[in-house]
Design a protein around this motif. Structure first.
Motif, PDB file in Angstrom:
ATOM      1  N   THR A   7       7.525  -0.339  -6.364  1.00  0.00           N
ATOM      2  CA  THR A   7       6.242   0.165  -5.849  1.00  0.00           C
ATOM      3  C   THR A   7       6.232   0.423  -4.344  1.00  0.00           C
ATOM      4  OG1 THR A   7       5.068  -0.954  -7.632  1.00  0.00           O
ATOM      5  CG2 THR A   7       3.764  -0.242  -5.754  1.00  0.00           C
ATOM      6  N   PRO A   8       6.611  -0.540  -3.492  1.00  0.00           N
ATOM      7  CA  PRO A   8       6.556  -0.268  -2.040  1.00  0.00           C
ATOM      8  C   PRO A   8       7.402   0.927  -1.615  1.00  0.00           C
ATOM      9  CG  PRO A   8       6.869  -2.614  -2.454  1.00  0.00           C
ATOM     10  CD  PRO A   8       7.076  -1.915  -3.763  1.00  0.00           C
ATOM     11  N   GLN A  13       0.774  -1.516   1.699  1.00  0.00           N
ATOM     12  CA  GLN A  13       0.360  -2.765   1.075  1.00  0.00           C
ATOM     13  C   GLN A  13      -0.767  -2.537   0.063  1.00  0.00           C
ATOM     14  OE1 GLN A  13      -1.008  -5.737   3.825  1.00  0.00           O
ATOM     15  NE2 GLN A  13      -1.716  -7.136   2.218  1.00  0.00           N
ATOM     16  N   THR A  47       0.497  -0.658  -2.977  1.00  0.00           N
ATOM     17  CA  THR A  47       1.274  -1.550  -3.843  1.00  0.00           C
ATOM     18  C   THR A  47       0.354  -2.384  -4.726  1.00  0.00           C
ATOM     19  OG1 THR A  47       3.054  -1.669  -2.210  1.00  0.00           O
ATOM     20  CG2 THR A  47       2.978  -3.405  -3.879  1.00  0.00           C
ATOM     21  N   ARG A 103       0.641  -1.593  -8.844  1.00  0.00           N
ATOM     22  CA  ARG A 103       1.228  -2.618  -9.704  1.00  0.00           C
ATOM     23  C   ARG A 103       0.291  -3.034 -10.835  1.00  0.00           C
ATOM     24  NH1 ARG A 103       4.792  -6.392  -5.525  1.00  0.00           N
ATOM     25  NH2 ARG A 103       6.702  -5.157  -5.789  1.00  0.00           N
TER      26      ARG A 103
END
Length: 325
Positions: free
Chosen positions: A198-199, A213, A216, A220
Motif C-alpha cells: 500500500t505505501p 499515511q 494507506t 488497507r
C-alpha cells in the motif's frame, strides 16, 4: 416501406389459413434446429464445424427469409392487405425502444459503478486537503482494477449474448463459471498485493508523507471490497447479456445510497458513531460493496427459472477449449 409481417405474429395474422400456418411452423422449426446445432458445436469448442454449418445454412437466417417471402407472396396472391403496424418503419421503432430500455439502465449502472468510490473522495473533502488527496490517490488503484474487470467481462459477455440468443443455457452458465474463475483469480492476488504494498502504491500518485499515511489507512480497508465488487460485476455484466437490467440497476443505486449514508455516519461521527475520517470512508465502501453483492445474488437465486441461476456443477463444467476462447 414494404409491408411484411413480423415472424412472431404470422400465425396470429392468418389463423384461418392452415397452409401458411404449416409452412410457418415448419420453417420456424428448421431455424431453431439449425441454431441449436450451431450452439452445440460452439459449446463443444468445434468452431470450424459450427462455421461450416453456418455458412451452408445461413445460420437459420435463410429460413427466416423464406418465411417472409412465403407469407408475402401468399398475401399478395390472395389479395390480402398486411396491416400498417408491420411496416419496416414500425419494426425499426420497436428496435430503438428496446435499445433504449436496455441501453439507458446500462449507462446508469456504469455511472453508479464509478460514483460509488467517487462519493468517498467528495465527502472526505470536508475533512481536509490531505485526506482528499489520499482517498483520490487510493481510488486510482481501484480504477485500474475495475478497468481490467471491465475488459475481461465485456469480452466474455460476447459469448454470453450468443448463447442466450439461441437459448443454450448450459453454455451460458459455463461462461458465468469462467467469469467467476477469472474474478477470483484476479481479485485475491490483487487484494494481497495491494495490502502488502500500500505505501509504495500510494507513493506513485502522491509524495507528501501525511497523504501517504492517510492513503494507506484508507486502502488497507477498502482493498477488501475488490472481491465483492468483482463478484457483483459477474452478475451485472451477464444480466446485461440476457437484457435484464432493471433489478441490477436498482441494486447498484441502493449500494451508492448505502455508501453515502455510512460515509456521513462514519466520516463525520454522526448519530453516536465515532468520527473516523478516511478510515470511516473505507469502512463505508466495504459495507456498501458487501450489501450490494449479497443483494445481487439474492436477486438471482430467489427467482425461479432464472437463466443465471445455476448449480456449482453447471458453472464449472466448462472445457479448457471454451475457457481459452
Amino acid at each position: 416501406d414494404r409491408k411484411l409481417p413480423l415472424v412472431d405474429e404470422v400465425i396470429e395474422l392468418d389463423k384461418e389459413n392452415r397452409e401458411i400456418k404449416q409452412e410457418v411452423q415448419a420453417l420456424r422449426a428448421d431455424r431453431n434446429k439449425l441454431s441449436k446445432q450451431i450452439g452445440a458445436l460452439m459449446g463443444q469448442g468445434k468452431k470450424e464445424e459450427a462455421e461450416e454449418v453456418k455458412n451452408k445454412t445461413g445460420g437459420g437466417s435463410n429460413c427466416l427469409h423464406l418465411l417472409r417471402i412465403c407469407v408475402y407472396k401468399k398475401s399478395r396472391k390472395e389479395g390480402e392487405k398486411v396491416t400498417d403496424r408491420y411496416t419496416l418503419r414500425e419494426v425499426n421503432s420497436q428496435f430503438y425502444r428496446k435499445l433504449a430500455a436496455v441501453g439507458i439502465p446500462m449507462i446508469i449502472q456504469q455511472v453508479i459503478a464509478v460514483t460509488l468510490n467517487l462519493a468517498d473522495t467528495i465527502m472526505v473533502g470536508k475533512v481536509g486537503e490531505n485526506a482528499l488527496a489520499a482517498v483520490g490517490a487510493a481510488n486510482q488503484i481501484y480504477f485500474i482494477f475495475g478497468v481490467v474487470l471491465f475488459g475481461v467481462f465485456s469480452g466474455a459477455a460476447v459469448y454470453a449474448v450468443q448463447f442466450w440468443g439461441i437459448r443454450d443455457l448450459a453454455s451460458l452458465r459455463k461462461i458465468i463459471g469462467i467469469d467467476f474463475t477469472i474474478c477470483i483469480a484476479l481479485s485475491l492476488p490483487t487484494i494481497l498485493f495491494v495490502y502488502l504494498m500500500t505505501p509504495d502504491l500510494i507513493q506513485l500518485f502522491a509524495g507528501d508523507s501525511e497523504v501517504i499515511q492517510l492513503g494507506t489507512e484508507y486502502l488497507r480497508i477498502a482493498c477488501f471490497s475488490y472481491i465483492f465488487a468483482g463478484l457483483t460485476f459477474v452478475v451485472s455484466y451477464n444480466s446485461r447479456a440476457i437484457q435484464d437490467v432493471k433489478i441490477p440497476t436498482i441494486i447498484n443505486g441502493c449500494a451508492i445510497l448505502t455508501n453515502i449514508i455510512f460515509n456521513w455516519l462514519l466520516i463525520y461521527g454522526k448519530c453516536g458513531f465515532p468520527q473516523m475520517g478516511v478510515k470511516g470512508a473505507a469502512i463505508a465502501t466495504l459495507i456498501a460493496r458487501i450489501c450490494e453483492c449479497i443483494a445481487m445474488y439474492l436477486s438471482v437465486y430467489s427467482r425461479n427459472e432464472y437463466p443465471l441461476k445455476a448449480k456449482f456443477s453447471e458453472l464449472f463444467s466448462y472445457s479448457r477449449e471454451l475457457f481459452m476462447r
